[in-house]
Motif scaffolding. Structure first.
Motif, PDB file in Angstrom:
ATOM      1  N   GLU A 150       0.821  -1.214   0.000  1.00 49.20           N
ATOM      2  CA  GLU A 150       0.000   0.000   0.000  1.00 49.20           C
ATOM      3  C   GLU A 150       0.856   1.267   0.000  1.00 49.20           C
ATOM      4  O   GLU A 150       0.375   2.344  -0.340  1.00 49.20           O
ATOM      5  CB  GLU A 150      -0.909   0.016   1.232  1.00 49.20           C
ATOM      6  CG  GLU A 150      -1.975  -1.049   1.183  1.00 49.20           C
ATOM      7  CD  GLU A 150      -2.945  -0.935   2.346  1.00 49.20           C
ATOM      8  OE1 GLU A 150      -4.150  -0.814   2.093  1.00 49.20           O
ATOM      9  OE2 GLU A 150      -2.471  -0.953   3.497  1.00 49.20           O
ATOM     10  N   ASP A 152      -1.924   2.676  -5.518  1.00 48.02           N
ATOM     11  CA  ASP A 152      -3.265   3.017  -5.994  1.00 48.02           C
ATOM     12  C   ASP A 152      -4.310   2.071  -5.371  1.00 48.02           C
ATOM     13  O   ASP A 152      -4.175   0.842  -5.478  1.00 48.02           O
ATOM     14  CB  ASP A 152      -3.275   2.885  -7.517  1.00 48.02           C
ATOM     15  CG  ASP A 152      -4.614   3.227  -8.103  1.00 48.02           C
ATOM     16  OD1 ASP A 152      -4.944   4.426  -8.128  1.00 48.02           O
ATOM     17  OD2 ASP A 152      -5.344   2.292  -8.498  1.00 48.02           O
ATOM     18  N   THR A 153      -5.315   2.646  -4.713  1.00 49.32           N
ATOM     19  CA  THR A 153      -6.291   1.823  -3.977  1.00 49.32           C
ATOM     20  C   THR A 153      -7.021   0.849  -4.898  1.00 49.32           C
ATOM     21  O   THR A 153      -7.228  -0.316  -4.547  1.00 49.32           O
ATOM     22  CB  THR A 153      -7.331   2.748  -3.298  1.00 49.32           C
ATOM     23  OG1 THR A 153      -6.609   3.761  -2.628  1.00 49.32           O
ATOM     24  CG2 THR A 153      -8.187   2.010  -2.301  1.00 49.32           C
ATOM     25  N   GLU A 154      -7.385   1.326  -6.077  1.00 53.65           N
ATOM     26  CA  GLU A 154      -8.122   0.458  -6.997  1.00 53.65           C
ATOM     27  C   GLU A 154      -7.270  -0.751  -7.419  1.00 53.65           C
ATOM     28  O   GLU A 154      -7.743  -1.881  -7.486  1.00 53.65           O
ATOM     29  CB  GLU A 154      -8.500   1.287  -8.230  1.00 53.65           C
ATOM     30  CG  GLU A 154      -9.711   0.798  -8.974  1.00 53.65           C
ATOM     31  CD  GLU A 154      -9.883   1.637 -10.237  1.00 53.65           C
ATOM     32  OE1 GLU A 154      -9.913   1.033 -11.317  1.00 53.65           O
ATOM     33  OE2 GLU A 154      -9.945   2.880 -10.131  1.00 53.65           O
ATOM     34  N   LEU A 155      -5.987  -0.476  -7.667  1.00 53.19           N
ATOM     35  CA  LEU A 155      -5.079  -1.576  -8.055  1.00 53.19           C
ATOM     36  C   LEU A 155      -4.880  -2.548  -6.906  1.00 53.19           C
ATOM     37  O   LEU A 155      -4.848  -3.769  -7.109  1.00 53.19           O
ATOM     38  CB  LEU A 155      -3.708  -1.009  -8.422  1.00 53.19           C
ATOM     39  CG  LEU A 155      -3.375  -0.685  -9.857  1.00 53.19           C
ATOM     40  CD1 LEU A 155      -1.899  -0.316  -9.963  1.00 53.19           C
ATOM     41  CD2 LEU A 155      -3.682  -1.869 -10.760  1.00 53.19           C
ATOM     42  N   ASN A 175      -6.969  -3.174  -4.603  1.00 54.77           N
ATOM     43  CA  ASN A 175      -8.199  -3.969  -4.526  1.00 54.77           C
ATOM     44  C   ASN A 175      -8.249  -5.023  -5.635  1.00 54.77           C
ATOM     45  O   ASN A 175      -8.743  -6.135  -5.426  1.00 54.77           O
ATOM     46  CB  ASN A 175      -9.438  -3.065  -4.611  1.00 54.77           C
ATOM     47  CG  ASN A 175      -9.580  -2.219  -3.348  1.00 54.77           C
ATOM     48  OD1 ASN A 175      -9.038  -2.578  -2.296  1.00 54.77           O
ATOM     49  ND2 ASN A 175     -10.276  -1.095  -3.449  1.00 54.77           N
ATOM     50  N   THR A 176      -7.752  -4.656  -6.808  1.00 50.04           N
ATOM     51  CA  THR A 176      -7.728  -5.650  -7.903  1.00 50.04           C
ATOM     52  C   THR A 176      -6.860  -6.838  -7.517  1.00 50.04           C
ATOM     53  O   THR A 176      -7.255  -7.996  -7.684  1.00 50.04           O
ATOM     54  CB  THR A 176      -7.170  -5.002  -9.203  1.00 50.04           C
ATOM     55  OG1 THR A 176      -7.986  -3.894  -9.537  1.00 50.04           O
ATOM     56  CG2 THR A 176      -7.132  -5.981 -10.357  1.00 50.04           C
ATOM     57  N   SER A 188      -8.618  -8.988  -4.995  1.00 50.16           N
ATOM     58  CA  SER A 188      -9.686  -9.861  -5.496  1.00 50.16           C
ATOM     59  C   SER A 188      -9.098 -11.020  -6.310  1.00 50.16           C
ATOM     60  O   SER A 188      -9.646 -12.118  -6.314  1.00 50.16           O
ATOM     61  CB  SER A 188     -10.749  -9.066  -6.253  1.00 50.16           C
ATOM     62  OG  SER A 188     -10.224  -8.614  -7.445  1.00 50.16           O
ATOM     63  N   PRO A 191      -0.769   4.615 -11.972  1.00 52.16           N
ATOM     64  CA  PRO A 191      -1.130   3.885 -10.752  1.00 52.16           C
ATOM     65  C   PRO A 191      -0.203   2.689 -10.568  1.00 52.16           C
ATOM     66  O   PRO A 191       0.172   2.033 -11.543  1.00 52.16           O
ATOM     67  CB  PRO A 191      -2.564   3.425 -11.041  1.00 52.16           C
ATOM     68  CG  PRO A 191      -3.063   4.340 -12.105  1.00 52.16           C
ATOM     69  CD  PRO A 191      -1.878   4.718 -12.921  1.00 52.16           C
ATOM     70  N   THR A 193      -3.513 -10.675 -12.113  1.00 46.54           N
ATOM     71  CA  THR A 193      -3.639  -9.210 -12.090  1.00 46.54           C
ATOM     72  C   THR A 193      -3.398  -8.632 -13.487  1.00 46.54           C
ATOM     73  O   THR A 193      -4.170  -7.785 -13.956  1.00 46.54           O
ATOM     74  CB  THR A 193      -2.631  -8.619 -11.079  1.00 46.54           C
ATOM     75  OG1 THR A 193      -2.831  -9.236  -9.816  1.00 46.54           O
ATOM     76  CG2 THR A 193      -2.786  -7.122 -10.963  1.00 46.54           C
TER      77      THR A 193
END
Ligand code: GLV
Ligand code: MN
Ligand code: MN
Length: 418
Positions: free
Chosen positions: A215, A339-342, A344-345, A348, A376, A411
């Motif tokens: 992070e 990057d928060t979205e990355l 999270n990707t 998942s 990102p 990813t």
């Protein structure tokens, strides 16, 4: 994430390649030493380039030797995604630092290809020049130039211990003959950058977790200090007359430790990793000392306060000991936020693969620190035995590496499909 990214990793081939790359070293196994543009580094580059060509990737090399191996896209107008790391290694290193991200990144791409996946966006594997600071005192040389964090004219002025310049080394190494300004990439040139790396710390192993998702990357700084006193005969120069550069340096190394521990935060660390003296004879008072000091923290203001304390200590010690000094800040980089979205990707993908993961910070720096200036970014960490790194006994098991590559492939597949 859809099923089709549950790719098969060829772990045996990857292990053979890691082994073969480890053999390319300036020192005998198990030590890996590959200083930028050394004969071993050049051979290692050739080895990796061949693997990339064998995988059908298109190769481009820039003026500082950053290597880009591209898997072309169905839609070439979309910004590509990228992964990668480094293959240079500090003196007396192991075989996994950087290499897992390069050869593991290549295997992730090959595995996606074998699965029949066709990327909507191109996928680049980047092999960065000189992530390690050994030759020029500054780490992440390639990614600093890519991101604009290092000005080309400053880079051109870099000299190694023998005063050989970066330009001279580039020419010797056969880098693309263009000027260094051609290296820089535009912000947004990539949709995302994801680097796979060994943790270089003990947390994942201790907690029995196979995957770390980064992070934040801690803020590193490097100081270079030249001390100049007066030499002389070890028998004849009496103690009150001495201006011993080594003793000033020794006091400074202890002052670094004091400054770092005084923050009270376990996240502040400082290392005097280089300490050379001249003339280096047992019966001669050291007249010159050269120190390189590494200071890091997750919080930049805390790190900067330590740097100021060290500067003050240097001045006080050198005045008291009548030693001249020249203190240079080679780099003082801000921390990088992932990057928060990355993040999270990646999380998942781990869930889909049923691989437990934890979010964490990176205490080591990486080229990702500078790729964050372009796009990102996040990193995928795997455990390493005892948290050991920058040593020949650095180790991650084939299974741990395979799990990291599976997450990276998932990813990259997810990102390249969009
Ligand atoms: C990278 O090698 C670092 O020193 O963090
Ligand atoms: Mn390293
Ligand atoms: Mn590394």
């Amino acid at each position: 994430m859809s099923e089709r990214f549950q790719v098969e990793i060829d772990s045996a081939a990857l292990q053979r390649e890691i082994e073969a790359l480890a053999e390319i070293s300036e020192q005998p196994a198990p030590v890996v030493t590959r200083v930028l543009f050394s004969e071993a580094d050049l051979r290692a580059r050739k080895f990796v380039k061949q693997l990339c060509s064998d995988a059908g990737l298109a190769l481009r090399e820039d003026a500082v030797g950053n290597l880009f191996a591209r898997w072309p896209a169905k839609n070439p107008s979309l910004p590509p995604i990228a992964t990668g790391s480094h293959i240079d290694a500090i003196p007396n290193a192991g075989r996994y630092d950087g290499v897992v991200g390069v050869l593991g990144g290549l295997e992730a791409i090959r595995a996606l290809k074998r699965s029949g996946f066709e990327p909507t966006r191109a996928v680049d594997l980047i092999v960065f020049t000189a992530e390690e600071p050994t030759r020029f005192g500054i780490g992440c040389l390639g990614s600093r130039l890519l991101s604009g964090a290092l000005a080309p004219d400053k880079a051109a002025g870099l000299r190694d211990r023998e005063s050989v310049t970066l330009d001279q080394w580039r020419a010797r190494a056969g880098c693309a003959p263009a000027a260094l300004d051609s290296v820089r990439l535009a912000r947004g040139c990539y949709r995302a950058f994801v680097e796979l790396h060994i943790e270089q710390g003990p947390l994942l192993e201790r907690e029995g977790i196979p995957i770390g998702i980064v992070e934040k990357i801690a803020a590193p700084a490097t100081l270079r200090l030249e001390l100049s006193g007066e030499g002389g005969h070890a028998g004849a120069v009496l103690m009150p007359a001495r201006r011993d550069a080594l003793l000033a340096g020794a006091e400074i190394a202890l002052a670094v430790e004091r400054a770092v521990t005084s923050t009270g935060s376990a996240d502040t660390v400082g290392t005097t990793g280089v300490f050379r003296i001249e003339p280096g004879a047992v019966n001669s008072v050291p007249c010159r000392a050269h120190l390189e000091i590494d200071v890091r923290d997750t919080l930049q203001p805390m790190r900067d306060a330590v740097l100021r304390q060290i500067e003050q200590a240097v001045a006080e010690i050198c005045r008291r000991r009548r030693v001249e000094w020249n203190l240079e800040t080679l780099n003082a980089d801000p921390p990088a936020q992932c990057d928060t979205e990355l993040v999270n990707t990646v999380a998942s993908v781990c869930e889909q693969l049923q691989l437990p993961a934890r979010r964490m910070i990176s205490r080591a720096y990486h080229d990702s620190l500078f790729m964050a200036l372009l796009c990102p970014m996040t990193m995928i960490f795997i455990p390493c035995r005892g948290g050991v790194s920058h040593r020949p006994d650095e180790y991650s098991s084939p299974e741990q590496i395979r799990d990291g590559v599976r997450v990276l492939a998932g990813t990259l597949g997810t990102l390249a499909a969009r």
